[in-house]
Design a protein around this motif. Sequence first.
Motif: not given
Length: 342
Positions: A12-20
């Motif tokens: 799994t790769v990070p979600t948009d919320a994680m990247r933010e």
Amino acid sequence: MRWIDLRSDTVTVPTDAMREAMYRAEVGDDVYGDDPTVKKLEEYAAELLGKEAAIFVPSGTFGNQLALFTHCKRGDEVILSDDCHIVMHEVGGASVIAGVQLRTLATHKGEMNPEEVASKIRGEDIHYPSTGLICLENAHSNGRVISLDNMKGVWEIAKRHDIPVHLDGARVFNAAVALEVDVKEITKYCDSVMCCLSKGLCAPVGSILAGSKVFIDRARKGRKLMGGGLRQTGFLAAAGLVALRDMIKRLKEDHDNALLLGRELSNIPGIRVNLEDIHINMVFFDMKETGYDSDKLVERFLERGIKINPGEDGMMRFVTNYWVSKEDIYHVVAVMREVLGT
């Protein structure tokens, strides 16, 4: 090209919320104790897991090995199941790092018999190593969830002999969802617990080791010795906070998709799936009766944009995760039928 990746939930790769959150994270030097985001993560994780304190570590294997290193003296013996992750997939780290001897027990679908555990605890004898630790795993690497009664039985025996219990809880939140209990109902049967922030929770890096304050203080020095004393770790911890606060709530979707996948695969001639063993997001199946080579299956699936692992010990494993949808499940089954010619 969009890939459907069923090799593991580690992909799994990070979600948009994680990247933010990572972009905006306030950071500092964690070895000096200056990283506020790491502190928030460790405090939140400790509370969530029902422990006094927690420490952020680079990986699940690191967390398990740090637990053994912290609990045990060199030469101690550790009782654990012969099919658990620490034995099977951690490169013999227990002998290299903690310098301990592993005493493995056969299990019934991942569950050790508490009475057999009791029989393996060493008495005082000049010839014997000391039993320094008992390890449990929940959810188990075989995809099953260990019952609370089984954990309680092992825990009570351990306490009777004043031996600590460590829980490899890499997917402990999956176990809690499957058992429909608060995770603290699981972790109350252990002195320390490791849980992964990656895997189904989608953080890019990291795990948590939690336990008593005294234990974690000792583990912090052990983490430094093992090379895990990182610096501006808050960028990673920020993703971990999102993982714990938001991603646990949706794990049931992965479980439901795994059960759907298992049911659909079981309808294909020559494929045998034990549906009763699908407790979390893992589907194990036997396809020997199809006569199709698993290595060749990997190649054919890859040509169609699907990543899978070859068989291990005669079994195939598909793992659902946040980035695998219900529509993807039906597509995977259709490709399997096409490849097998059914």
